[in-house]
Design a protein around this motif. Structure first.
Motif, PDB file in Angstrom:
ATOM      1  N   LEU A  45      -0.536   9.397  -6.252  1.00 42.02           N
ATOM      2  CA  LEU A  45      -1.553   8.571  -5.362  1.00 42.02           C
ATOM      3  C   LEU A  45      -2.047   8.646  -3.544  1.00 42.02           C
ATOM      4  CD1 LEU A  45       1.654   6.144  -6.091  1.00 42.02           C
ATOM      5  CD2 LEU A  45      -0.356   5.509  -7.722  1.00 42.02           C
ATOM      6  N   GLN A  46      -1.595   9.521  -2.955  1.00 41.79           N
ATOM      7  CA  GLN A  46      -1.921   9.782  -1.492  1.00 41.79           C
ATOM      8  C   GLN A  46      -2.821   9.944  -1.749  1.00 41.79           C
ATOM      9  OE1 GLN A  46       0.561  12.627   0.646  1.00 41.79           O
ATOM     10  NE2 GLN A  46      -0.889  11.904   3.354  1.00 41.79           N
ATOM     11  N   LYS A  47      -3.335  11.438  -2.885  1.00 40.23           N
ATOM     12  CA  LYS A  47      -5.109  11.952  -3.245  1.00 40.23           C
ATOM     13  C   LYS A  47      -5.866  10.814  -3.129  1.00 40.23           C
ATOM     14  CE  LYS A  47      -3.155  16.939  -3.531  1.00 40.23           C
ATOM     15  NZ  LYS A  47      -3.772  17.586  -4.457  1.00 40.23           N
ATOM     16  N   SER A  48      -5.341  10.255  -3.402  1.00 36.41           N
ATOM     17  CA  SER A  48      -6.811   8.936  -5.053  1.00 36.41           C
ATOM     18  C   SER A  48      -6.448   7.713  -4.121  1.00 36.41           C
ATOM     19  CB  SER A  48      -6.007   8.454  -6.117  1.00 36.41           C
ATOM     20  OG  SER A  48      -4.523   7.509  -5.705  1.00 36.41           O
ATOM     21  N   GLY A  49      -6.270   7.925  -2.469  1.00 42.77           N
ATOM     22  CA  GLY A  49      -6.451   6.776  -1.251  1.00 42.77           C
ATOM     23  C   GLY A  49      -5.444   5.775  -1.904  1.00 42.77           C
ATOM     24  N   ASP A  50      -4.036   5.232  -2.426  1.00 38.02           N
ATOM     25  CA  ASP A  50      -3.254   4.919  -2.795  1.00 38.02           C
ATOM     26  C   ASP A  50      -2.094   4.853  -2.299  1.00 38.02           C
ATOM     27  OD1 ASP A  50      -1.593   2.628  -3.783  1.00 38.02           O
ATOM     28  OD2 ASP A  50      -1.885   2.868  -5.199  1.00 38.02           O
ATOM     29  N   PHE A  51      -2.440   4.229  -0.454  1.00 39.35           N
ATOM     30  CA  PHE A  51      -1.387   5.177   0.861  1.00 39.35           C
ATOM     31  C   PHE A  51       0.126   4.280   0.174  1.00 39.35           C
ATOM     32  CE2 PHE A  51      -5.823   6.810   2.836  1.00 39.35           C
ATOM     33  CZ  PHE A  51      -5.299   7.582   2.686  1.00 39.35           C
ATOM     34  N   LYS A  52      -0.602   2.498   0.150  1.00 42.52           N
ATOM     35  CA  LYS A  52       0.837   1.915  -0.241  1.00 42.52           C
ATOM     36  C   LYS A  52       1.816   1.743  -1.601  1.00 42.52           C
ATOM     37  CE  LYS A  52       2.013  -2.956  -0.979  1.00 42.52           C
ATOM     38  NZ  LYS A  52       1.651  -4.730  -1.099  1.00 42.52           N
ATOM     39  N   GLY A  53       0.886   2.936  -2.473  1.00 39.76           N
ATOM     40  CA  GLY A  53       1.704   3.131  -3.635  1.00 39.76           C
ATOM     41  C   GLY A  53       3.035   4.870  -3.096  1.00 39.76           C
ATOM     42  N   ALA A  54       1.894   5.165  -2.499  1.00 39.86           N
ATOM     43  CA  ALA A  54       2.296   6.693  -2.277  1.00 39.86           C
ATOM     44  C   ALA A  54       3.292   6.553  -1.907  1.00 39.86           C
ATOM     45  CB  ALA A  54       1.239   7.417  -1.679  1.00 39.86           C
ATOM     46  N   ALA A  55       3.695   5.795  -0.411  1.00 40.67           N
ATOM     47  CA  ALA A  55       4.826   5.683   0.306  1.00 40.67           C
ATOM     48  C   ALA A  55       6.157   5.119  -0.290  1.00 40.67           C
ATOM     49  CB  ALA A  55       4.296   4.418   1.760  1.00 40.67           C
ATOM     50  N   GLU A  56       5.547   3.854  -0.884  1.00 43.77           N
ATOM     51  CA  GLU A  56       6.596   3.653  -2.148  1.00 43.77           C
ATOM     52  C   GLU A  56       7.402   4.961  -3.399  1.00 43.77           C
ATOM     53  OE1 GLU A  56       8.098   0.554  -5.597  1.00 43.77           O
ATOM     54  OE2 GLU A  56       5.323   0.113  -5.203  1.00 43.77           O
ATOM     55  N   ALA A  57       6.358   5.179  -3.346  1.00 44.13           N
ATOM     56  CA  ALA A  57       6.975   6.524  -3.750  1.00 44.13           C
ATOM     57  C   ALA A  57       7.648   7.347  -3.174  1.00 44.13           C
ATOM     58  CB  ALA A  57       5.377   7.407  -5.017  1.00 44.13           C
ATOM     59  N   PHE A  58       7.207   7.773  -1.922  1.00 44.14           N
ATOM     60  CA  PHE A  58       7.788   8.975  -1.154  1.00 44.14           C
ATOM     61  C   PHE A  58       9.079   8.604  -0.590  1.00 44.14           C
ATOM     62  CE2 PHE A  58       3.381  10.969  -0.032  1.00 44.14           C
ATOM     63  CZ  PHE A  58       3.705  11.855  -1.096  1.00 44.14           C
ATOM     64  N   ARG A  59       9.453   7.235   0.030  1.00 41.25           N
ATOM     65  CA  ARG A  59      10.713   6.541   0.491  1.00 41.25           C
ATOM     66  C   ARG A  59      11.769   6.686  -0.830  1.00 41.25           C
ATOM     67  NH1 ARG A  59       7.195   2.778   2.366  1.00 41.25           N
ATOM     68  NH2 ARG A  59       7.381   3.081   4.520  1.00 41.25           N
ATOM     69  N   GLN A  60      11.137   6.724  -2.390  1.00 39.17           N
ATOM     70  CA  GLN A  60      11.794   6.831  -3.520  1.00 39.17           C
ATOM     71  C   GLN A  60      12.171   8.303  -2.971  1.00 39.17           C
ATOM     72  OE1 GLN A  60       9.632   5.614  -6.967  1.00 39.17           O
ATOM     73  NE2 GLN A  60      10.151   3.402  -6.477  1.00 39.17           N
ATOM     74  N   ALA A  61      11.771   9.159  -3.345  1.00 43.54           N
ATOM     75  CA  ALA A  61      12.223  10.586  -3.125  1.00 43.54           C
ATOM     76  C   ALA A  61      13.159  10.974  -2.189  1.00 43.54           C
ATOM     77  CB  ALA A  61      10.514  11.097  -2.993  1.00 43.54           C
ATOM     78  N   LEU A  62      12.604  10.538  -0.720  1.00 41.08           N
ATOM     79  CA  LEU A  62      12.755  10.699   0.007  1.00 41.08           C
ATOM     80  C   LEU A  62      14.542  10.444   0.028  1.00 41.08           C
ATOM     81  CD1 LEU A  62      13.446  11.724   3.817  1.00 41.08           C
ATOM     82  CD2 LEU A  62      12.842   9.333   4.047  1.00 41.08           C
ATOM     83  N   ALA A  63      14.680   8.813  -0.427  1.00 39.16           N
ATOM     84  CA  ALA A  63      16.037   8.322  -0.877  1.00 39.16           C
ATOM     85  C   ALA A  63      17.017   9.534  -2.155  1.00 39.16           C
ATOM     86  CB  ALA A  63      16.411   7.121  -1.196  1.00 39.16           C
ATOM     87  N   LEU A  64      16.452  10.558  -2.918  1.00 40.21           N
ATOM     88  CA  LEU A  64      16.674  11.002  -3.854  1.00 40.21           C
ATOM     89  C   LEU A  64      16.941  12.276  -3.019  1.00 40.21           C
ATOM     90  CD1 LEU A  64      14.756  10.325  -6.935  1.00 40.21           C
ATOM     91  CD2 LEU A  64      17.271  10.133  -6.816  1.00 40.21           C
ATOM     92  N   ASP A  65      16.581  12.884  -2.150  1.00 37.67           N
ATOM     93  CA  ASP A  65      16.725  13.965  -1.262  1.00 37.67           C
ATOM     94  C   ASP A  65      16.321  13.860  -0.171  1.00 37.67           C
ATOM     95  OD1 ASP A  65      16.594  16.543  -0.953  1.00 37.67           O
ATOM     96  OD2 ASP A  65      14.574  16.720  -0.537  1.00 37.67           O
ATOM     97  N   PRO A  66      18.403  13.207   0.864  1.00 40.89           N
ATOM     98  CA  PRO A  66      17.638  13.219   2.449  1.00 40.89           C
ATOM     99  C   PRO A  66      17.711  13.625   3.333  1.00 40.89           C
ATOM    100  CG  PRO A  66      20.342  11.968   1.363  1.00 40.89           C
ATOM    101  CD  PRO A  66      19.191  13.019   0.518  1.00 40.89           C
TER     102      PRO A  66
END
Length: 294
Positions: A30-51
């Motif tokens: 999503l970041q590469k496609s320019g969808d930064f809002k969607g990318a941020a949501e996905a990255f926050r999910q990843a951070l919650a799974l990997d503190p």
């Protein structure tokens, strides 16, 4: 080090959690496609799974403007990144990115008339490029790096008298030798370390504790144009590394008790063929006026 975004964005090797890998890779796409809002949501999910943030998503969030800059990069991320690239480290850094900061540092010392140091502490030593550049002007060399695989390569190069796996600031604050003593060094170098630190105050206060009286500190930084920095002392840049402003570095050094001997603009490396600007800094720990003289 940063060869390209695809290499840096690999999911952690030890992440066997499918949800983590899915969130991380979805964020990258999503970041590469320019969808930064969607990318941020996905990255926050990843951070919650990997503190521990082995994938460095907190850095990516800051680079996208979706979060404030952390004070440093996650240790787990830096170690993983450099472990992944250990076998081709010098090829990428020197041949592809045109990195020559250790040689620039040696030239700076020559121009400053600094030709001999007793004990060197090389933080973020990598495979030993700075140790090699300062080999004939130092008596004893200690190297420290967060990547175990990188330290193994430095050991093979036979540049350092002592080598340790550790984070730079923690080493300065906590290291004791086998006798329980806290050694001091005459010169501390940190080439290509501050782009992974962000806030420099803990690093400088640690250096003050470890330098001998009147000892020297030398390091490199990356920076960004003033309009991009927008008055911030440091920030995560578009290439997912920290940039520090010149004024911030100067003020932090003065506050920590250093006299700046040189702060020269340099090209730190090439990024997609474009020069990355930064500074090469040499400073000396100020000797208090009431310090005893020998």
């Amino acid at each position: 080090m940063n060869k390209d975004d695809d290499q840096e964005a690999k999911a952690p090797d030890d992440a066997d959690d499918d949800a983590l890998a899915d969130a991380y890779n979805r964020g990258l796409d999503l970041q590469k496609s320019g969808d930064f809002k969607g990318a941020a949501e996905a990255f926050r999910q990843a951070l919650a799974l990997d503190p521990d943030d082995t994938g460095g998503v907190s850095i990516r969030l800051a680079a996208m403007g979706a979060a404030t800059s952390p004070v440093k990069m996650p240790d787990a991320y830096v170690a993983t990144l450099f472990d992944q690239h250990a076998d081709v480290f010098d090829d990428i850094l020197v041949d592809e990115l045109g990195y020559c900061v250790p040689l620039l540092l040696r030239d700076l010392f020559d121009r400053l008339g600094l030709s001999s140091f007793g004990r060197l502490l090389d933080l973020g030593c990598g495979t030993g490029l700075t140790g090699m550049a300062l080999l004939d002007c130092t008596v004893h060399r200690t190297g420290v790096d967060l990547s175990e695989k990188i330290v193994e390569l430095a050991f093979d190069r036979d540049v350092y008298d002592d080598l340790y796996v550790g984070e730079a600031v923690e080493f300065l604050q906590e290291f004791e030798d086998e006798d329980g003593k806290r050694p001091a060094w005459d010169l501390i170098t940190a080439t290509d370390v501050l782009p992974y630190l962000g806030a420099v105050e803990p690093f400088l206060s640690g250096a003050v504790m470890r330098l001998s009286s009147g000892g020297y500190l030398a390091f490199s930084t990356e920076t960004l144009p003033d309009p991009v920095m927008s008055g911030q002392p440091y920030m995560v840049g578009p290439k997912n590394r920290f940039a520090q402003s010149e004024g911030y570095i100067r003020n932090a050094l003065a506050s920590a008790g250093f006299d700046i001997l040189a702060m020269e603009p340099i090209t730190v490396r090439l990024e997609e063929g474009e020069p990355v600007p930064g500074h090469l800094v040499a400073a000396r720990l100020r000797i208090p006026p009431d310090a005893p003289t020998s």
